[in-house]
Design a protein around this motif. Sequence first.
Motif, PDB file in Angstrom:
ATOM      1  N   TRP A 204       0.848  -1.179   0.000  1.00 42.28           N
ATOM      2  CA  TRP A 204       0.000   0.000   0.000  1.00 42.28           C
ATOM      3  C   TRP A 204       0.890   1.237   0.000  1.00 42.28           C
ATOM      4  CZ3 TRP A 204      -3.892  -1.381   4.476  1.00 42.28           C
ATOM      5  CH2 TRP A 204      -4.917  -2.192   3.954  1.00 42.28           C
ATOM      6  N   PRO A 205       0.531   2.280  -0.721  1.00 46.28           N
ATOM      7  CA  PRO A 205       1.395   3.475  -0.779  1.00 46.28           C
ATOM      8  C   PRO A 205       1.350   4.323   0.485  1.00 46.28           C
ATOM      9  CG  PRO A 205      -0.556   3.776  -2.134  1.00 46.28           C
ATOM     10  CD  PRO A 205      -0.583   2.353  -1.686  1.00 46.28           C
ATOM     11  N   THR A 206       0.290   4.210   1.285  1.00 49.06           N
ATOM     12  CA  THR A 206       0.189   4.883   2.586  1.00 49.06           C
ATOM     13  C   THR A 206      -0.543   3.950   3.541  1.00 49.06           C
ATOM     14  OG1 THR A 206      -1.860   5.971   1.889  1.00 49.06           O
ATOM     15  CG2 THR A 206       0.188   7.246   1.686  1.00 49.06           C
ATOM     16  N   ARG A 264      10.469   1.539   2.594  1.00 48.56           N
ATOM     17  CA  ARG A 264      10.547   0.595   1.479  1.00 48.56           C
ATOM     18  C   ARG A 264      10.938  -0.758   2.052  1.00 48.56           C
ATOM     19  NH1 ARG A 264      12.535   5.388  -0.667  1.00 48.56           N
ATOM     20  NH2 ARG A 264      11.727   5.986  -2.736  1.00 48.56           N
ATOM     21  N   PRO A 291       8.115  -0.812  -3.358  1.00 50.00           N
ATOM     22  CA  PRO A 291       7.845   0.575  -3.733  1.00 50.00           C
ATOM     23  C   PRO A 291       7.784   1.470  -2.503  1.00 50.00           C
ATOM     24  CG  PRO A 291       5.837  -0.719  -3.813  1.00 50.00           C
ATOM     25  CD  PRO A 291       6.945  -1.696  -3.552  1.00 50.00           C
ATOM     26  N   VAL A 293       6.575   3.908   0.456  1.00 50.34           N
ATOM     27  CA  VAL A 293       5.387   4.050   1.301  1.00 50.34           C
ATOM     28  C   VAL A 293       5.534   5.338   2.092  1.00 50.34           C
ATOM     29  CG1 VAL A 293       3.986   3.037   3.137  1.00 50.34           C
ATOM     30  CG2 VAL A 293       5.157   1.532   1.487  1.00 50.34           C
ATOM     31  N   GLY A 535      -2.936   6.509  -9.861  1.00 52.65           N
ATOM     32  CA  GLY A 535      -2.800   6.855  -8.454  1.00 52.65           C
ATOM     33  C   GLY A 535      -3.764   7.973  -8.091  1.00 52.65           C
ATOM     34  N   ARG A 562       5.511   2.217  -9.093  1.00 48.48           N
ATOM     35  CA  ARG A 562       4.470   2.656  -8.176  1.00 48.48           C
ATOM     36  C   ARG A 562       4.984   3.895  -7.430  1.00 48.48           C
ATOM     37  NH1 ARG A 562       1.058  -2.780  -6.982  1.00 48.48           N
ATOM     38  NH2 ARG A 562       0.025  -1.564  -5.371  1.00 48.48           N
ATOM     39  N   LEU A 564       5.245   7.612  -6.025  1.00 47.54           N
ATOM     40  CA  LEU A 564       4.307   8.521  -5.383  1.00 47.54           C
ATOM     41  C   LEU A 564       4.679   9.952  -5.748  1.00 47.54           C
ATOM     42  CD1 LEU A 564       4.117   6.930  -1.814  1.00 47.54           C
ATOM     43  CD2 LEU A 564       2.496   6.686  -3.688  1.00 47.54           C
ATOM     44  N   GLU A 595      11.011   4.324  -7.647  1.00 48.06           N
ATOM     45  CA  GLU A 595      11.628   3.016  -7.417  1.00 48.06           C
ATOM     46  C   GLU A 595      13.033   2.931  -8.006  1.00 48.06           C
ATOM     47  OE1 GLU A 595       9.017  -0.534  -7.257  1.00 48.06           O
ATOM     48  OE2 GLU A 595       7.635   0.705  -8.437  1.00 48.06           O
TER      49      GLU A 595
END
Length: 661
Positions: A204-206, A264, A291, A293, A535, A562, A564, A595
């Motif tokens: 999950w990115p956050t 990461r 990726p 976070v 995104g 991925r 951000l 990345e």
Amino acid sequence: MKGSTSVIARQIIRIGLAMMIAFLSALECRSQPKAQVMADSVGENAAARFRLVHDPHATATLDNQFAWKFEWIPPPDLPSGAIVELYGKNLRTFVEWRFVDCRSVAAETLFVRPEVADSEAYDFFAKHGLLVARLRLHRPLQKDTPISIRLDAIPPYWAGTDEQITLKCRWKHEDDRPSTDLSTAALPLHVYAGEPVRLGIYSWPTPNHQGKVRVILVVEDAFGNQTQLDAPSTWQLSWEGRQWTVSLTSKLILELEAPKHIGRLKARLLPLSDDRGIPTLPGFEAEYVGPPVWTRGMTGRRAAFGDLHWHTGFSADGDGRLADGLDFARDHLNLGFVAPSDHNPTRRTWRSTAELLNSNQRPGDFATLFGWENSSKFGHDNYYFPVADHDLVPFGPYRITAQTPAEIQDLLEDYAVDSSHPPFLAIPHHTNIESAARTAEGQPRWFAYRFTKGDSYHRLIEVFQTRGNQESNEKSEYWRIWFAAGASVRDALNLGYRVGFTGGSDNHTARPGRAFCWPAENRDRIPTNSLALTGIWCDSVDRHDVWDALFQRRTWAVWDTRALVDFRIDDAEAGGELEVTRDSCPTARIRLSTEKPLSDLQLIGDAGVVVELDSQRLGSALDHAIELPVADALNSRYLYLRARQTDGALIYASPIWFDRK
């Protein structure tokens, strides 16, 4: 208003190549002369009479050939010259499977379906339908005499995109009786995941509202199919100063604490080799890094990735179950939201889609939206809704599929400005391409998108997908701009469309996000496990807030990363509008985590590049916080961000528009 049957028929004629194929194939089947059909061949003993005697355990591939062997025991006597035909399952497997040879000692081979270029596919499918191979018996065969058939093929790179082979036999009688047709039950040709070669890390990115980060580790083949190791492997994981080991055979789902700033996950294989120096997992890298976070975005919102453009077996040119696609999105790629976009769903398929999307909701963690694709020769739009019961479904009262682009634009603009109507989004895709297939008159089967004037309901546009980057009319391998037909994203922006950016896969095998698809000539340009995603910045990952983020254009598009990105100019977020005067001195603020190191970061306006940072200025860092004065850009009506990683991956943040006082 004309009946729904004629409307749908006209729309089928107007849609893309695959849908037209389906229509013509159906016409061809109906035009066949009537024959005496022997139903007992598909009765209780059908499985015993047509069976697979050798399954090669075919694996996902680009060029490996496998051989299947069948045995058929015909129930009646067969005369010399009887025709035996093999047919495939549907248009998607027809496209994805490549058949090389078909032979039998009892028959001569008359036809094996060749690999056909995209530009020739229409005429080929119109002529042959789903035919795979045709054989003719050398001699008469007595009842219950087995016939062996070998079929050589190159399966697709999508594990689970199985073919189904049906055998049909026909012959003419010497007297005046009608000819006789036999048809068997279908036999599956399975394609399995290939050899494990990599570890996929999908985070999950956050964090969610409980402060947790869900991470999925997946053992994959070269195409991103989940596969399995012969024995458990040991990995040392590192996160936020903590280290621990895990055992992994195929997939592992973790729940980690939120990072303090940017995290990461790292996974290191233990040991790398055995006592003899032989690698523990040949082909694998020693270490994989997940990726980025973030704890939160600059506004405190959550980030989420998803795919709004993918198809299932509910599309005439698709394959795969919607339920499997939702599982893949949530429990393989670890996406936060999805919306399938099958072609012209019927009432039945729309109802089934809605039920599955509603039952797969995970409020706060996984959101689903409702969508469908309207394809015509004038361009392709996807429509999306926050509710399933919407006027603009294809079978709804407005009958969008029966109208011209100008009629649709007038209708939808009137609909959008009426506040009593539920909201919707229309997202054009592969706008800057025209079909390689041609009509009998030499015209493209479908044209590039017809942008006319800006409207209020086009709020997003798909900047790239498997067919390439649609950003501009200047072809560029560097930016993956492979086509140019005068209908680019910049053309739309310069005509006054205020559209944010999405990235979509246009996958047709129920694998949202996976963008290594077709046309075939693009496959050597991108990784075999390619991903194209959208995104968003949302208050929460639930249907209402995801919809709001999309509607407000708080989006960015990524291809094979991925990354951000939080892009803003003064107080305006990406997708927003900023009031300026001639004396304004706005500043662009960019927070970006990637990345791989960046090779380029640019801000683009009406006339092209306004601000550019190259790799020398960006360095080897993966995390950036950049401020750039953009007063010189106020002659532009908008600015958007594009960036490229050193591995070729792309990042596009939605425009910010300047409104002059």
